[in-house]
Design a protein around this motif. Structure first.
Motif, PDB file in Angstrom:
ATOM      1  N   GLN A 136       0.830  -1.306  -0.082  1.00 16.11           N
ATOM      2  CA  GLN A 136       0.123   0.069  -0.021  1.00 16.11           C
ATOM      3  C   GLN A 136       0.810   1.045   0.099  1.00 16.11           C
ATOM      4  N   ALA A 137       1.753   1.402   0.777  1.00 14.77           N
ATOM      5  CA  ALA A 137       2.719   2.515   1.064  1.00 14.77           C
ATOM      6  C   ALA A 137       3.715   2.510  -0.126  1.00 14.77           C
ATOM      7  N   GLY A 138       4.391   1.614  -0.486  1.00  9.38           N
ATOM      8  CA  GLY A 138       5.671   1.351  -1.503  1.00  9.38           C
ATOM      9  C   GLY A 138       6.894   1.741  -0.882  1.00  9.38           C
ATOM     10  N   PRO A 139       7.763   1.097  -1.405  1.00  4.39           N
ATOM     11  CA  PRO A 139       9.064   1.421  -0.687  1.00  4.39           C
ATOM     12  C   PRO A 139       9.569   2.720  -0.997  1.00  4.39           C
ATOM     13  N   ASN A 140      10.488   3.258  -0.330  1.00  6.96           N
ATOM     14  CA  ASN A 140      11.119   4.684  -0.542  1.00  6.96           C
ATOM     15  C   ASN A 140      12.537   4.379  -1.288  1.00  6.96           C
ATOM     16  N   GLN A 141      13.034   5.527  -1.512  1.00  5.39           N
ATOM     17  CA  GLN A 141      14.564   5.347  -2.307  1.00  5.39           C
ATOM     18  C   GLN A 141      15.506   4.638  -1.490  1.00  5.39           C
ATOM     19  N   VAL A 142      15.564   4.648  -0.034  1.00  4.59           N
ATOM     20  CA  VAL A 142      16.230   3.918   0.701  1.00  4.59           C
ATOM     21  C   VAL A 142      16.069   2.333   0.700  1.00  4.59           C
ATOM     22  N   ASP A 143      14.898   1.914   0.663  1.00  8.45           N
ATOM     23  CA  ASP A 143      14.655   0.567   0.360  1.00  8.45           C
ATOM     24  C   ASP A 143      15.067  -0.056  -0.920  1.00  8.45           C
ATOM     25  N   ILE A 144      14.998   0.786  -1.938  1.00 12.72           N
ATOM     26  CA  ILE A 144      15.572   0.353  -3.032  1.00 12.72           C
ATOM     27  C   ILE A 144      16.872   0.327  -3.349  1.00 12.72           C
TER      28      ILE A 144
END
Length: 222
Positions: A42-50
């Protein structure tokens, strides 16, 4: 009883590998619960996750290569056991991170310069704790010349150089793991980063002790 005590070391190693892989699989199930999956989708990953998953996978791949060499060529049991643990754990962690990237429809590796996600975060405005790099090497990683030298060594020289390279490699990954633990949006990514800090922190202490016993010093950070 005599037959049990004389089981081949290869058999014992296989049993140990299976046990560790089962533990890793169980850990992955705990890190990614259905509730976490739902919230993350629902929230999606941010640039840190990726960025963390992409760059730490690449960082880990070199550690796996070095550990495989040490498992095969290490001259002492303690070096070979350490290498086995690192190879097993980091292969498992690469699998998790690459699985997340696939789930997010993201490439396995960054298409641009490495570690750009370590710049000021768009979520908390935090600043990077390590320099960016436009080249193929991240902090702590061995150069091609160092990898060639490691492949050529045997005996005590191999053991010492492996420990020096792997200790520096672990040290280089600490800021990335800290950033992932603090700034990733996904609870699973944060948990994995925290796990890396704990397990590799213990391995760094062990490698420092192993080098000291061999009368050797750590390498300076590159």
């Amino acid at each position: 009883m005599t037959q049990t005590r004389r089981l081949p070391l290869v058999f014992i190693g296989v049993v140990g590998a299976i046990a560790l892989l089962l533990l890793g699989a169980a850990g992955g199930m705990l890190l990614v619960s259905p509730a976490q999956d739902s919230a993350q989708q629902q929230a999606g990953p941010n640039q840190v996750d990726i960025g963390f998953s992409q760059d730490m996978s690449l960082h880990h791949q070199q550690a796996v290569t070095m550990a495989t060499l040490a498992r095969e060529h290490g001259s002492t049991v303690d070096v070979r056991q350490l290498a086995f643990d690192i190879e097993t754990n980091q292969r498992d962690q690469i699998g998790r991170m690459q699985g997340w990237l696939s789930m997010w429809n993201q490439p396995a590796h960054a298409s641009g310069p490495l570690m750009q996600w370590m710049k000021s975060g768009d979520d908390h405005g935090q600043h990077a704790t390590m320099p960016m790099t436009d080249g193929p090497l991240m902090p702590g990683m061995a150069t091609s010349e160092e990898m060639s030298r490691l492949q050529s060594l045997r005996g005590e020289e191999f053991d010492v150089f492996f420990l020096q390279l792997m200790l520096r490699h672990h040290q280089g990954g600490v800021p990335m793991a800290k950033a992932g633990a603090a700034r990733a949006a996904s609870p699973a990514v944060r948990a994995l980063a925290e796990n890396m800090l704990g397990s590799q922190g213990n391995e760094m202490k062990l490698m420092t002790t192993m080098l000291d016993k061999r009368g050797a010093k750590p390498l300076p950070m590159n």
